[in-house]
Design an enzyme around this catalytic site. Structure first.
Site, PDB file in Angstrom:
ATOM      1  N   HIS A 236      12.735   2.446  -9.217  1.00 20.41           N
ATOM      2  CA  HIS A 236      12.941   3.800  -8.675  1.00 20.41           C
ATOM      3  C   HIS A 236      13.218   4.794  -9.795  1.00 20.41           C
ATOM      4  CE1 HIS A 236      12.869   3.529  -4.249  1.00 20.41           C
ATOM      5  NE2 HIS A 236      13.212   2.269  -4.437  1.00 20.41           N
TER       6      HIS A 236
ATOM      7  N   ASP B   2      10.538   5.617 -12.092  1.00 24.32           N
ATOM      8  CA  ASP B   2       9.274   6.193 -12.604  1.00 24.32           C
ATOM      9  C   ASP B   2       9.109   7.651 -12.175  1.00 24.32           C
ATOM     10  OD1 ASP B   2       8.743   5.417  -9.934  1.00 24.32           O
ATOM     11  OD2 ASP B   2       6.674   4.791 -10.356  1.00 24.32           O
TER      12      ASP B   2
ATOM     13  N   SER C 127     -12.231  -4.251   6.193  1.00 21.62           N
ATOM     14  CA  SER C 127     -11.113  -4.918   5.530  1.00 21.62           C
ATOM     15  C   SER C 127     -10.841  -6.232   6.243  1.00 21.62           C
ATOM     16  CB  SER C 127      -9.848  -4.056   5.571  1.00 21.62           C
ATOM     17  OG  SER C 127      -8.724  -4.880   5.331  1.00 21.62           O
TER      18      SER C 127
ATOM     19  N   SER D  32       2.663  -3.902  -4.528  1.00 25.72           N
ATOM     20  CA  SER D  32       1.717  -2.807  -4.767  1.00 25.72           C
ATOM     21  C   SER D  32       0.279  -3.087  -4.327  1.00 25.72           C
ATOM     22  CB  SER D  32       1.752  -2.399  -6.244  1.00 25.72           C
ATOM     23  OG  SER D  32       1.346  -1.053  -6.298  1.00 25.72           O
ATOM     24  N   SER D  33       0.157  -3.504  -3.079  1.00 23.65           N
ATOM     25  CA  SER D  33      -1.198  -3.637  -2.537  1.00 23.65           C
ATOM     26  C   SER D  33      -1.870  -2.266  -2.453  1.00 23.65           C
ATOM     27  CB  SER D  33      -1.154  -4.301  -1.161  1.00 23.65           C
ATOM     28  OG  SER D  33      -0.589  -3.447  -0.193  1.00 23.65           O
TER      29      SER D  33
ATOM     30  N   GLU E 110      -2.145   8.991  -3.627  1.00 24.21           N
ATOM     31  CA  GLU E 110      -1.007   8.424  -2.888  1.00 24.21           C
ATOM     32  C   GLU E 110       0.005   9.531  -2.543  1.00 24.21           C
ATOM     33  OE1 GLU E 110      -0.413   4.301  -4.178  1.00 24.21           O
ATOM     34  OE2 GLU E 110       1.089   4.097  -2.613  1.00 24.21           O
TER      35      GLU E 110
ATOM     36  N   ASP F 269       2.894   2.034 -10.613  1.00 25.47           N
ATOM     37  CA  ASP F 269       2.006   1.048  -9.992  1.00 25.47           C
ATOM     38  C   ASP F 269       0.564   1.253 -10.427  1.00 25.47           C
ATOM     39  OD1 ASP F 269       4.310   0.378  -8.739  1.00 25.47           O
ATOM     40  OD2 ASP F 269       3.651   0.860  -6.707  1.00 25.47           O
TER      41      ASP F 269
HETATM   42  P1  ADP Z   1       2.734  -2.039  -1.064  1.00 30.68           P
HETATM   43  O1  ADP Z   1       1.997  -1.157  -2.013  1.00 30.68           O
HETATM   44  O2  ADP Z   1       4.106  -2.382  -1.529  1.00 30.68           O
HETATM   45  O3  ADP Z   1       1.984  -3.256  -0.656  1.00 30.68           O
HETATM   46  P2  ADP Z   1       2.416   0.273   0.635  1.00 30.68           P
HETATM   47  O4  ADP Z   1       3.080   0.658   1.920  1.00 30.68           O
HETATM   48  O5  ADP Z   1       2.507   1.210  -0.502  1.00 30.68           O
HETATM   49  O6  ADP Z   1       2.971  -1.182   0.270  1.00 30.68           O
HETATM   50  O7  ADP Z   1       0.863   0.033   0.909  1.00 30.68           O
HETATM   51  C1  ADP Z   1       0.425  -0.844   1.909  1.00 30.68           C
HETATM   52  C2  ADP Z   1      -0.729  -0.227   2.696  1.00 30.68           C
HETATM   53  O8  ADP Z   1      -1.921  -0.211   1.861  1.00 30.68           O
HETATM   54  C3  ADP Z   1      -1.118  -1.036   3.901  1.00 30.68           C
HETATM   55  O9  ADP Z   1      -0.334  -0.693   5.034  1.00 30.68           O
HETATM   56  C4  ADP Z   1      -2.573  -0.647   4.089  1.00 30.68           C
HETATM   57  O10 ADP Z   1      -2.684   0.588   4.754  1.00 30.68           O
HETATM   58  C5  ADP Z   1      -3.060  -0.453   2.655  1.00 30.68           C
HETATM   59  N1  ADP Z   1      -3.741  -1.673   2.156  1.00 30.68           N
HETATM   60  C6  ADP Z   1      -3.409  -2.408   1.070  1.00 30.68           C
HETATM   61  N2  ADP Z   1      -4.249  -3.459   0.903  1.00 30.68           N
HETATM   62  C7  ADP Z   1      -5.162  -3.382   1.903  1.00 30.68           C
HETATM   63  C8  ADP Z   1      -6.287  -4.175   2.296  1.00 30.68           C
HETATM   64  N3  ADP Z   1      -6.648  -5.284   1.626  1.00 30.68           N
HETATM   65  N4  ADP Z   1      -6.987  -3.778   3.390  1.00 30.68           N
HETATM   66  C9  ADP Z   1      -6.644  -2.666   4.071  1.00 30.68           C
HETATM   67  N5  ADP Z   1      -5.585  -1.904   3.757  1.00 30.68           N
HETATM   68  C10 ADP Z   1      -4.839  -2.237   2.696  1.00 30.68           C
HETATM   69 MG    MG Z   2       2.500   0.802  -2.566  1.00 33.41          MG
END
Ligand code: ADP
Ligand code: MG
Length: 398
Positions: A43, A45, A76, A133-134, A173, A185
């Protein structure tokens, strides 16, 4: 490279999966962007601090091909959802939330170059909304794939291109998704180096690399399997609170960010903050910056005991001063520090729920997992997941 061998294997499977959705196609390209752990510097950055993340070998794959249709098609696997839309439908308010990430990338690129309709297959092996950080992984892999397809500024090895792509993804973002996140990230997903941690100055965007050799120890990721939504969580509130602290302090001190306050001036700085809760937020900011410096030195000196202690202090500050840990992460922290083999543990990422990292000997991983799983399940009814860590390089074509 072992991790790339695994990805080559994945490639065939990914292409098969693409073809199941979109039919066979000769003109396919495949991309991968990693997720990340943050070793320390949480927290900070968005307040100009230095952070210490590393990319992991779990992430998001994209298979892409040009299409003769008049609309974009994306699927997806994680969401099990196929969505078609035309350029005119691109909007930050699009009703299917995950599609907004793609739309943000498209909207930005369309101001720079012509983007023709394409088919996009997305498949990730990171847990979503869990602090690994998906979101940055998804944004970077989509940006990379679409830059490649449109032949816009695409260059695998150009630092500046990777940096600019990271900055654009942060903007998406912030402005398109509505999360006031910092640059950590996106920067690490774009620029990471194999086996290295990245020391990133988030105010100046300056990097230093440090090879991370933990000897007999390893970082294990523990997923509480309690997801959280950052947009609804208190993430943006913390950003506002620190903005308010900076405003008050700038009346009294010559600083451009909270990261500019030396530890010696913490007490003085606290005296300029009239609200108790915000004093706690500031205390976390200043002490966490100090801990990043310390952790960097400890990794360089291979002082894993010292590093573990610093990680635990970070978690306690995030729990007591910053109040972003939550019940599940604190339970796992408390169980972990009771285990004698654990050198250090802390939440990683934004917190509120999601994942922690644990520093412990490789040959104790199994015992630790067995011990903690039962206790956690009994207390919460949730089951933990565990992932090993290999530090990998940033977004790439595979
Ligand atoms: P984090 O970055 O910690 O994983 P976030 O809330 O910042 O959590 O981001 C997650 C969101 O990113 C998911 O709710 C979705 O909307 C999107 N997302 C990430 N990866 C995918 C994927 N493989 N397919 C579809 N949406 C995704
Ligand atoms: Mg995220």
């Amino acid at each position: 490279m072992q991790s790339d061998l695994i990805q080559q294997k994945n490639k065939k499977k990914l292409i098969k999966n693409f073809e199941k959705v979109f039919g066979s196609n000769k003109n396919l390209s495949v991309f991968f962007a990693p997720g990340r752990i943050n070793i320390i510097g949480e927290h900070i950055d968005y307040c100009g601090g230095k952070v210490l993340p590393a990319a992991i070998d779990k992430g998001t794959f994209v298979v892409i091909s040009p299409s003769s249709k008049k609309y974009f098609s994306c699927f997806s696997k994680n969401e099990n959802d196929l969505v078609n839309f035309t350029s005119k439908e691109i909007s930050a308010k699009y009703p299917i939330f995950w599609v907004r990430y793609l739309m943000g990338v498209l909207q930005h690129l369309q101001t720079k170059t012509k983007i023709s309709p394409c088919n996009i297959y997305i498949e990730g092996n990171l847990p979503l909304e869990s602090g690994l950080s998906s979101s940055a992984s998804l944004l970077l892999v989509l940006s990379w794939a679409l830059q490649y397809l449109s032949d816009f500024r695409y260059n695998e090895n150009d630092f500046e291109n990777r940096k600019q792509t990271a900055l654009v993804c942060q903007k998406i973002e912030n402005q398109f998704i509505g999360l006031q996140c910092g640059i950590m990230d996106q920067a690490v997903v774009a620029l990471a180096k194999q086996n290295n941690v990245m020391l990133l100055d988030c105010e100046k965007f300056e990097l230093e690399w440090l090879e991370c050799n933990l000897g007999e120890d390893t970082f294990l990721i523990v997923n509480s399997n309690k997801p959280r939504s950052l947009i609804e969580s208190k993430y943006n509130q913390r950003k506002q609170e620190t903005d308010q602290c900076l405003l008050w302090l700038q009346r009294k001190m010559q600083i451009t960010s909270l990261a500019g306050i030396p530890t010696e001036q913490l007490e003085e700085a606290l005296s300029f903050i009239p609200v108790k809760t915000l004093q706690k937020r500031l205390k976390h900011q200043v002490t966490e910056n100090q801990r990043v410096k310390l952790a960097y030195q400890q990794i360089a000196a291979k002082d894993n005991i010292g590093l573990g202690k610093t990680l635990k202090e970070s978690h306690l500050s995030l729990r007591e001063n910053y109040e972003v840990t939550g019940k599940e992460l604190d339970l796992i922290f408390d169980y972990s520090i009771q285990n004698k083999s654990v050198k250090g543990v802390r939440m990683t990422g934004a917190g509120f729920a999601g994942c922690l990292i644990v520093l412990l000997p490789k040959n104790e991983v199994e015992n630790y997992q067995n011990q903690i799983q039962g206790k956690y399940q009994a207390a919460t009814g949730l089951k933990l997941s565990f992932y090993s860590t290999t530090f990998t390089q940033g977004v790439r074509k595979i």
